[in-house]
Each structure stands twice: as structure tokens, then as C-alpha cells.
Design an enzyme around this catalytic site. Structure first.
Site, PDB file in Angstrom:
ATOM      1  N   CYS A  58      -9.452  -0.739  -5.380  1.00 33.39           N
ATOM      2  CA  CYS A  58      -8.711  -0.859  -6.643  1.00 33.39           C
ATOM      3  C   CYS A  58      -9.356  -1.918  -7.538  1.00 33.39           C
ATOM      4  O   CYS A  58      -9.724  -3.002  -7.077  1.00 33.39           O
ATOM      5  CB  CYS A  58      -7.260  -1.231  -6.353  1.00 33.39           C
ATOM      6  SG  CYS A  58      -6.237  -1.363  -7.839  1.00 33.39           S
ATOM      7  N   CYS A  62      -4.670  -8.210  -8.245  1.00 29.51           N
ATOM      8  CA  CYS A  62      -3.404  -8.689  -7.681  1.00 29.51           C
ATOM      9  C   CYS A  62      -3.711  -9.621  -6.502  1.00 29.51           C
ATOM     10  O   CYS A  62      -4.338  -9.208  -5.520  1.00 29.51           O
ATOM     11  CB  CYS A  62      -2.539  -7.522  -7.223  1.00 29.51           C
ATOM     12  SG  CYS A  62      -2.270  -6.266  -8.507  1.00 29.51           S
ATOM     13  N   CYS A  65      -3.100  -8.619  -2.711  1.00 30.49           N
ATOM     14  CA  CYS A  65      -3.413  -7.271  -2.244  1.00 30.49           C
ATOM     15  C   CYS A  65      -4.809  -7.141  -1.655  1.00 30.49           C
ATOM     16  O   CYS A  65      -5.817  -7.374  -2.339  1.00 30.49           O
ATOM     17  CB  CYS A  65      -3.243  -6.271  -3.392  1.00 30.49           C
ATOM     18  SG  CYS A  65      -3.450  -4.551  -2.856  1.00 30.49           S
ATOM     19  N   CYS A 102       7.177   8.397   0.747  1.00 28.58           N
ATOM     20  CA  CYS A 102       6.531   7.759  -0.392  1.00 28.58           C
ATOM     21  C   CYS A 102       5.015   7.817  -0.231  1.00 28.58           C
ATOM     22  O   CYS A 102       4.497   7.549   0.854  1.00 28.58           O
ATOM     23  CB  CYS A 102       6.972   6.306  -0.500  1.00 28.58           C
ATOM     24  SG  CYS A 102       8.773   6.097  -0.519  1.00 28.58           S
ATOM     25  N   CYS A 134       8.629  10.160  -3.328  1.00 29.66           N
ATOM     26  CA  CYS A 134       8.351   9.028  -4.205  1.00 29.66           C
ATOM     27  C   CYS A 134       6.848   8.819  -4.278  1.00 29.66           C
ATOM     28  O   CYS A 134       6.126   9.104  -3.317  1.00 29.66           O
ATOM     29  CB  CYS A 134       9.045   7.779  -3.644  1.00 29.66           C
ATOM     30  SG  CYS A 134       8.739   6.256  -4.586  1.00 29.66           S
ATOM     31  N   CYS A 194      12.100   3.078  -8.849  1.00 27.09           N
ATOM     32  CA  CYS A 194      12.033   2.187  -7.693  1.00 27.09           C
ATOM     33  C   CYS A 194      11.231   0.971  -8.138  1.00 27.09           C
ATOM     34  O   CYS A 194      10.036   1.073  -8.404  1.00 27.09           O
ATOM     35  CB  CYS A 194      11.353   2.897  -6.518  1.00 27.09           C
ATOM     36  SG  CYS A 194      11.102   1.853  -5.063  1.00 27.09           S
ATOM     37  N   ARG A 266      15.956  -2.260  -0.590  1.00 26.76           N
ATOM     38  CA  ARG A 266      15.072  -1.907   0.526  1.00 26.76           C
ATOM     39  C   ARG A 266      14.398  -3.153   1.111  1.00 26.76           C
ATOM     40  O   ARG A 266      13.673  -3.866   0.420  1.00 26.76           O
ATOM     41  CB  ARG A 266      14.012  -0.899   0.047  1.00 26.76           C
ATOM     42  CG  ARG A 266      14.657   0.358  -0.547  1.00 26.76           C
ATOM     43  CD  ARG A 266      13.642   1.423  -0.911  1.00 26.76           C
ATOM     44  NE  ARG A 266      14.304   2.506  -1.612  1.00 26.76           N
ATOM     45  CZ  ARG A 266      14.956   3.525  -1.021  1.00 26.76           C
ATOM     46  NH1 ARG A 266      14.974   3.588   0.301  1.00 26.76           N
ATOM     47  NH2 ARG A 266      15.547   4.462  -1.733  1.00 26.76           N
TER      48      ARG A 266
END
Length: 323
Positions: A58, A62, A65, A102, A134, A194, A266
Site C-alpha cells: 500500500c 499509516c 500498518c 469482510c 462488508c 462501519c 466490535r
């Protein structure tokens, strides 16, 4: 149980939320548990499965991550999975009690190409199994959201991660408003939202409260609010952050439950470092969903497996939520 939305508030002040968060722990949990029982079946926990359908590489930065290409985390980059492979995972998840499946792709944003066409086929296939389907695919335009909705997408995950004020300390490759815009595009397309965040990033209590306040003051509360404890991934800038205290998880879950009573809260990343008793406190405080996996992973970080989770629910007198 309540199903009216008349009691839902969208005008929380920072001072009000701080006063809730800082209540004596036993009183806070009691208040949250009371709200939870008014809006949800207190003995039900929704079992969800999260699959990384495209891993690593990616371009975002972040700080938490391991899938960011710029960090030297021990993550194996994986191209977008074939549709049949994903549907096989979804079928196995359903057989093991999951009612929500998901799919996550490590993209900065969705592009209108063959990969997105393949995602659309995945969504159609999972939807046909009768699962809540999701996706979390990064930033999304309104037209892309419409395509996903037409394919049968039930929910789109796009976490705020933290407060608007602290956001640029964690991510610089996009703006906080980009998050809000994607959520708005999802909502316009008729897909449920979400959206939650992560604690343990180095943020203050005011940042945690600010994140919850942004979510709870939306015109419609997110139907799903994931609460994550930082998974400290080696090779990322936050690898040496302290482990999140379990009582901090209890407090933010309880505060979220009181502010957004109708939402699914969650208990997400970080459970691998929590004892069964600590997770029980989170359920008492209003959490009513977990992510589980045969592979014992939540995307690329360790997570309890299905057998351990089912044993825990049995010990606590809880049961998987039916469809």
C-alpha cells in the site's frame, strides 16, 4: 429491546463525552451494560470473519500498518485473490458460525479497473450465501459505492482511526476529510457504515473522545463501530508503543455503547493480548461482535482462532448471533 431511533443523540459535546469516559469504572460499565440490554440481546455476539483479499504494497504511510510499502515489516505481499478462493473462505466462515464476511484490500483508493470488477464478483457471491458482506478498500467515489451497493454490499468499513486533531500525526498521505467524504459516499449509496478507530497510537483521552464524538454526531450513527487496540507491528513507526491497557479498552467501548446505543460495537484488533476475563469486561461494557479466523489472523496480525473463541463464548454464557 428498543428499536426506535428517537433516543439517539447527534449533538454530544466534548465535555459530556469526557464526563462519561471518566466515570468511576464500575458505574461506567453499569450504565453501558444497561443501555446495551435496552437495545440488544445481551447474550448474543456476532461472529465476523475478515479476509485480506489483497495484502501489502500500500502507498499510504499509516504509522500503525505493516502493509504500507514504505515500512520494512515482515509482510508477504499478495496480489488480489481469485474470486473462487475468496468464496471458498466465505463458505467455510459461514459453516463455522460467521454471519458477516469482510474483505479487505490494501489499496489507497478504489480504481475502476479489472481488480474492482473482481471485487464486485466477490461481493455478489458472498451476498448470495446469505452473509452480511462488508468491504474495506480505501477511498471510494459515489459511483463506485453505487456499484458495490448494486452488487449486494451490506457494509463498507472506513475507520476514522483517531481524532481529526491527531490524524496528521499518524497519516500524512491523506486528509481526515477524505475519510469523511468516503463515509458520506457510502451513506448516499444506501450501504451501511462501519467506522471506528484505534487506541494506543500515542493519542490523548481527548483524542479518543474526539473520535467517538465525530462518529456519534454524524446525521446517522455508523451501524458498526470497530474498536481496535494497536497491534504493534515490527518495522512500523509505532512498533515500540506500549501495550494498550485492557481498562482503556473497556472505557472506550462503554463510552461508545452509551453514545451510539443502536450500533454494533466490535471488539476488534488486539484481542490476542487480552485474557478471557478482560474480553468478558468488554462484552459487559457493550461490545457485541468479534472477528475470528481459522488462520488465527486479523488481516496480517495475530488473532484468536475459532475454537478458542467458541470456547470463550461458552464459558461466558454467550452465543453467536444468528443472521
Amino acid at each position: 429491546m428498543k428499536f426506535s431511533t428517537e433516543a439517539l443523540r447527534h449533538d454530544w459535546t466534548k465535555e459530556e463525552v469526557l464526563s462519561i469516559y471518566h466515570l468511576p469504572l464500575m458505574e461506567l460499565v453499569y450504565k453501558a451494560a444497561t443501555v446495551h440490554r435496552e437495545w440488544h440481546a445481551p447474550d448474543e455476539v456476532q461472529i465476523a470473519t475478515l479476509l485480506s483479499v489483497k495484502t501489502g504494497g500500500c502507498p499510504e504511510d499509516c504509522s500503525y500498518c505493516g502493509q504500507a510499502a514504505r515500512y520494512h515489516a515482515d509482510i508477504k505481499v499478495q496480489a488480489l485473490l481469485p474470486v473462487n478462493t475468496v468464496l471458498s473462505h466465505a463458505q467455510k466462515a459461514k459453516e463455522r458460525g460467521s454471519t458477516r464476511f469482510c474483505m479487505a484490500a490494501a489499496w489507497r483508493e478504489v480504481r475502476d479497473n479489472r481488480d474492482f470488477d473482481r471485487i464486485i464478483e466477490m461481493v455478489k457471491g458472498v451476498n448470495e450465501m446469505g452473509l452480511e458482506v462488508c468491504c474495506t478498500l480505501g477511498m471510494l467515489t459515489e459511483s463506485q459505492a453505487v456499484r458495490l451497493q448494486e452488487a449486494g454490499l451490506y457494509a463498507y468499513n472506513h475507520n476514522l482511526d483517531t481524532s481529526e486533531e491527531y490524524y496528521d500525526k499518524i497519516i500524512t498521505t491523506r486528509q481526515f476529510d477524505n475519510r469523511i467524504n468516503t463515509i458520506n459516499n457510502v451513506r448516499k449509496a444506501g450501504i451501511t457504515v462501519c467506522s471506528g478507530g484505534i487506541i494506543g497510537l500515542g493519542e490523548t483521552v481527548e483524542d479518543r473522545v474526539g473520535m467517538l464524538r465525530t462518529l456519534a454526531n454524524m446525521e446517522t450513527h455508523p451501524e458498526s463501530v470497530p474498536v481496535n487496540a494497536l497491534a504493534r507491528v515490527k518495522g512500523t513507526p509505532l512498533e515500540n508503543n506500549a501495550k494498550v491497557d485492557a481498562w482503556d479498552m473497556v472505557r472506550i467501548i462503554a463510552t461508545a455503547r452509551i453514545m451510539m446505543p443502536a450500533s454494533m460495537v466490535r471488539l476488534s484488533a488486539g484481542r490476542i493480548e487480552m485474557t478471557e476475563a478482560e474480553q468478558a469486561w468488554c462484552f459487559m461494557a457493550g461490545a457485541n461482535s468479534i472477528f475470528t479466523s481459522d488462520a488465527e489472523k486479523l488481516l496480517v496480525t495475530p488473532n484468536p482462532g475459532v475454537a478458542d473463541d467458541m470456547s470463550m463464548l461458552h464459558n461466558l454464557g454467550l452465543k453467536p448471533k444468528a443472521v
